[in-house]
Write a protein that holds these residues in place. Structure first.
Motif: not given
Length: 267
Positions: A251-255
């Motif tokens: 996953x990749x967070x919003x940042x």
């Protein structure tokens, strides 16, 4: 304290790095927006938060009241990458940093005093960033291991060479009491502490030539009960899913920070 862009693992615990050798002992995240980061990881991983002693830009993540990670909203201010970083327990941060430099790595920050210990942010010869911590650990190390990452994985160009480098820095497979064991399992180098998998190093087949396309980095894996649900929640809260299987999701967070959620069977 303002010299260091992450939250370090020292706190009012009784376990120290003099009894935990070479194993991951903490993870920290540098971010840009503290409130958005808390909202995202609170939703995806169910974390709650408490303020850290380092100031308003810092938080400690709690899972079932156990401190599991540090968050520092300083990526813009300090012009550092948004990323998760594992910290490894060492008896001396100064010695570890010196070993890194002697073997072709670099020192990004430190070693600096962060009572009750010392910390350094380092990079291996291929550019993968990691930290070392000397001193007391937050709470009980075994509780942290149960509540925090299943393991950390280094994706690198040459797993065998990386295992030698980190082994020399962190006293893996040494005669030091409590040092981590190194095993070769299939195409991975596997690090075990007291029988538990705490780190993996992978580059593809160990016999293959280094892959110049790989951008070396440490990937933090968090154990969850429902991988698919975490992936859906991540997308709903502004993150993205880079890869998804039944047992694991990248996953990749919003940042932009990448991390992995994994089922217990993937350890």
């Amino acid at each position: 304290m303002n010299d260091h862009p992450t939250t370090a693992p020292g706190s009012a615990g009784v376990v120290s790095t003099h009894s935990v050798f070479g194993a991951p002992c903490w993870v920290s995240l540098t971010s840009r927006d503290l409130e958005a980061t808390q909202d995202f990881y609170g939703a995806v991983l169910g974390w709650r938060w408490r303020q850290a002693q380092l100031g308003e830009r810092f938080r400690i993540a709690l899972a079932d009241d156990v401190p599991v990670a540090g968050i520092a909203a300083v990526a813009t201010m300090w012009q550092v990458a948004v990323a998760w970083t594992p910290y490894f327990a060492v008896p001396s941060a100064d010695d570890a940093a010196a070993r890194v430099r002697e073997r072709g790595g670099t020192t990004a920050v430190g070693p600096i005093s962060l009572p009750p210990g010392r910390a350094a942010l380092l990079a291996d010869p291929d550019g993968a960033t990691f930290g070392v911590w000397e001193g007391r650990l937050i709470g009980n190390w075994e509780s942290w291991r149960r509540a925090a990452p299943a393991f950390v994985r280094l994706r690198t160009r040459d797993a065998f060479a990386s295992a030698i480098f980190y082994g020399q820095i962190l006293d893996w497979a040494s005669d030091v009491p409590g040092s981590c064991e190194v095993h070769y399992e299939g195409d991975e180098v596997v690090l075990r502490s007291n029988g538990d998998v705490v780190a993996r190093i992978v580059s593809g087949a160990l016999e293959a030539a280094p892959d110049p396309r790989v951008r070396p980095h440490w990937q933090v894996h968090f154990t969850v009960s429902d991988v698919a649900a975490c992936a859906r929640t991540a997308e709903h809260h502004g993150g993205s899913v880079l890869d998804l299987t039944a047992d694991e999701a990248v996953l990749r967070d919003p940042d932009g920070a990448q991390f992995t959620v994994t089922s217990g069977s993937r350890r």
